[in-house]
Enzyme design. Structure first.
Site, mmCIF file in Angstrom:
data_model
loop_
_atom_site.group_PDB
_atom_site.id
_atom_site.type_symbol
_atom_site.label_atom_id
_atom_site.label_comp_id
_atom_site.label_asym_id
_atom_site.label_seq_id
_atom_site.Cartn_x
_atom_site.Cartn_y
_atom_site.Cartn_z
ATOM 1 N N CYS A 335 0.791 -1.230 0.000
ATOM 2 C CA CYS A 335 0.000 0.000 0.000
ATOM 3 C C CYS A 335 0.826 1.285 0.000
ATOM 4 C CB CYS A 335 -1.013 -0.004 1.144
ATOM 5 S SG CYS A 335 -0.478 -0.763 2.672
ATOM 6 N N ARG A 364 7.442 -10.738 5.451
ATOM 7 C CA ARG A 364 7.016 -10.541 6.833
ATOM 8 C C ARG A 364 7.688 -11.579 7.719
ATOM 9 N NH1 ARG A 364 0.467 -9.812 5.795
ATOM 10 N NH2 ARG A 364 0.655 -8.134 4.241
ATOM 11 N N GLN A 382 1.293 -11.249 -3.034
ATOM 12 C CA GLN A 382 -0.098 -10.871 -2.813
ATOM 13 C C GLN A 382 -0.739 -10.432 -4.121
ATOM 14 O OE1 GLN A 382 -0.004 -7.838 0.367
ATOM 15 N NE2 GLN A 382 -1.374 -9.197 1.483
ATOM 16 N N ASP A 384 -2.593 -8.059 -4.684
ATOM 17 C CA ASP A 384 -2.983 -6.879 -3.928
ATOM 18 C C ASP A 384 -3.592 -5.832 -4.855
ATOM 19 O OD1 ASP A 384 -3.160 -5.724 -1.488
ATOM 20 O OD2 ASP A 384 -1.049 -5.242 -1.272
ATOM 21 N N HIS A 386 -5.494 -1.626 -4.577
ATOM 22 C CA HIS A 386 -5.981 -0.503 -3.780
ATOM 23 C C HIS A 386 -6.902 0.333 -4.644
ATOM 24 C CE1 HIS A 386 -2.336 -1.820 -1.665
ATOM 25 N NE2 HIS A 386 -3.090 -1.601 -0.609
ATOM 26 N N HIS A 512 -8.203 -1.400 0.638
ATOM 27 C CA HIS A 512 -7.158 -2.412 0.477
ATOM 28 C C HIS A 512 -7.867 -3.729 0.172
ATOM 29 C CE1 HIS A 512 -4.113 0.086 2.786
ATOM 30 N NE2 HIS A 512 -5.255 0.629 3.160
#
Length: 645
Positions: A335, A364, A382, A384, A386, A512
């Site tokens: 993000c 992580r 991910q 991912d 946004h 997100h």
């Protein structure tokens, strides 16, 4: 007299200092015999707990699902007593109830082995049969310290020191054995029941810190009755057969190395499966209006301070410092990078919603003991995205994400999906007003969609509430995968704006969104859900063309080339081996389709098809086989294959 309130709203008068057990006895002897615990103003308590005036009280029987945690906690204590009875001098650490069961950690010169479990189970059943009552005592810190020092229990002393000042020090006895514990427990060891089984032993660092001593952990599973236990044991046996780590080796998909704990070494077939998932998701996202971007893997500390990760997430981040004394972090999330991409150039309300998607590799830190194949890693990808939108667009965009994620799960065979709404945690950023708006938008979207959901108070991210999508697999296990989070805070922290119709610059709302979540984890879930028998469109190798005799080699090469040209993933096996050997070998790799070619097929220009796991074969012309396999190998939502002339 005091008065307490029952679930039906009735008020019940009792003598002062009456307990939940006293309340049950005043209602009926049979209820008193069935009751093992109580909810007092919503808190689970022992039956001996005194009832405050005006309290709301609900009495729980052992077969109440809410009592199952007590069954498991009681069994953890019984396990510890059994171990110390069999091996005096063993030191005890912690023993909580967990999902499906319990465990207890011990320090012992000789770690426990699976061969020790039958003797421990036998002793546990003896303790349960003795029906020793659980009794709660409050000790002074001095009394507790003196006892555990004399008993040589260093871990209990550490736990004693961790109890905040002002909180009581509780000691639970079961017969002559005792433990430091906040409780609650049921009436006697007999209430724990015998529907349990010790399953395995493992090493576990004290407090999860690899700098501390390695302890010996004994795990058990437990349920309210034998039928539920037997069902779980059956499921565990099936889960073992489906273990993605074993299947990953058999199917030659991936492996792990100690030089990179928690990171995947993808083999060609595994990487092909991984890229098939990305290709599918890329197509779905493009159709839904997303644009794909890519952001750096490592970025300066200042960025993470602006985002709030440095203050709230640093313990989970991999950090680096360069020779010029700059501090960096490998990105744990995409993000902040997307915030910088959005910030390039002025955005108008006409540009919104803007949907930025990335298949971003994130890192992580997970304790080494928590790593588990593809399901728990330190480095993962991910899917991912946004979504930047106006407040007026927020609920509609949440609805679109919800519809998209549910349709994607259906494509992969997951029809049973649970939704969790996780609300504001104690450790958070942003105003209560923004949290109210964020949580309200997610509730409204779910209510409009008509999908049931469960609220989990305090489990949201530090920057916003979230929806979590939990899939139930073929053998009844639940997996949390996709997420949707509403965030008013990050755009404000970055000073991100759009130009409203009035000409005013306003902060957009940020969503997100992850659909698979971790692609590595979703791959592991898929392998276990399908027991390795992936549908044809997903299989890394869809067809193996194997020869029965060398006379068919030329025809096999032509068949394989034709199938490849049509877009299928094909391997040819021309080895000088018996066809039965080849069939068994490719069955182990879970290849969905095997084509066996002998002299007859070469002469007739046909193919004989065998499906994985099916005893029967089918002989077709090559043209018909290509068309049939192309239709079956079409990804959900993809265009129909072109019909051959």
């Amino acid at each position: 007299m005091i008065h307490v309130h029952l679930p039906d709203g009735a008020a019940r008068p009792l003598a002062p200092s009456s307990s939940a057990a006293d309340l049950a006895s005043t209602i009926s002897p049979s209820l008193a015999r069935r009751t093992v615990a109580a909810l007092i103003d919503g808190t689970l308590c022992d039956l001996s707990a005194p009832l405050p005036d005006g309290a709301s009280v609900e009495l729980l029987s052992r077969d109440d699902p809410r009592a199952l945690e007590l069954v498991r906690h009681d069994l953890a204590h019984v396990l510890a007593e059994a171990v110390q009875a069999l091996w005096p001098g063993t030191k005890t650490a912690i023993g909580p109830a967990i999902e499906h069961g319990f465990y207890y950690d011990f320090e012992r010169d000789m770690p426990f082995t699976p061969e020790d479990l039958p003797a421990i189970e036998k002793k546990m059943r003896e303790i349960i049969a003795a029906k020793a009552p659980f009794t709660c005592e409050e000790w002074s810190r001095e009394e507790a310290r003196a006892h555990f020092e004399a008993a040589g229990e260093p871990y209990k002393l550490a736990l004693l020191d961790a109890i905040p000042q002002g909180e009581p020090v509780k000691i639970y006895r079961q017969g002559d054995w005792l433990d430091l514990c906040r409780g609650p427990h049921m009436r006697t060891t007999a209430d724990a029941g015998t529907a349990f089984r010790l399953t395995r032993v493992a090493g576990a660092y004290w407090r999860g810190d690899s700098n501390n001593r390695m302890l010996s952990r004994i795990y058990g599973v437990a349920f309210a009755d034998k039928a539920a236990l037997d069902a779980h044991i059956t499921m565990m046996a099936e889960a073992e057969k489906r273990d993605h780590r074993r299947l990953g080796r058999e199917m030659n998909l991936f492996h792990f190395e100690e030089v990179a704990p928690g990171s995947v070494f993808w083999h060609p077939k595994g990487w092909r499966l991984f890229q098939t998932l990305i290709g599918y998701m890329r197509d779905r996202q493009e159709a839904a209006g997303y644009v794909e971007v890519n952001s750096p893997d490592i970025m300066d500390r200042a960025l993470w301070e602006t985002s709030g990760h440095w203050q709230n997430y640093r313990a989970n981040m991999f950090l680096a410092e360069t020779v010029d004394d700059r501090e960096y972090a490998l990105k744990p999330m995409n993000c902040p990078g997307h915030m910088l991409i959005y910030g390039q150039g002025t955005k108008s309300y006409r540009d919104l919603p803007l949907k930025l998607a990335e298949f971003g590799k994130v890192h992580r830190y997970e304790p080494s003991g928590a790593l588990h194949g593809l399901l728990r890693v330190r480095s993962f990808t991910q899917d991912d995205a946004h979504i930047y939108c106006t407040p007026e667009q927020l609920t509609e965009e949440c609805l679109k994400v919800n519809d998209l994620v549910l349709s994607i799960y259906r494509d992969f065979g997951f029809e049973d999906v649970r939704i969790k709404l996780s609300t504001r945690p104690e450790n958070r950023i942003g105003s209560d007003e923004n949290w109210d708006r964020s949580e309200g938008a997610l509730r409204e979207a779910l209510d409009r969609a008509g999908h049931p959901y469960t609220i989990f108070e305090g489990e949201g991210a530090f920057y916003g509430p979230k929806l979590e999508y939990v899939l139930r697999d073929a053998i009844g296990r639940d997996w949390q995968c996709g997420t949707l989070q509403v965030d008013f805070n990050l755009p404000e922290r970055f000073g991100t704006t759009y130009v409203a119709p009035s000409g005013e610059k306003l902060a957009p709302v940020m969503l997100h969104r992850a659909l698979f979540g971790s692609l590595e984890r979703f791959t592991g879930i898929l392998i276990e859900h399908h027991a390795g028998h992936l549908p044809l469109w997903l299989a890394p190798v869809q067809v193996v063309v194997a020869t029965v005799t060398g006379a068919a080699d030329g025809w096999a090469v032509e068949v394989a080339q034709t199938l490849k040209a049509a877009g299928l993933r094909v391997e040819a096996d021309l080895r000088n081996e018996k066809i039965g050997y080849k069939v068994r070998e490719h069955a182990l790799t879970k290849t969905p389709v095997q084509i066996a070619l002998g002299g007859h097929e070469a002469e007739e220009r046909t193919v004989t098809i065998r499906r994985h796991g099916a005893p029967d074969t089918r002989t077709l012309s090559l043209e018909d086989a290509v068309q049939m396999l192309l239709t079956e190998a079409r990804a959900p939502g993809a265009a129909e294959p072109v019909q051959s002339e």
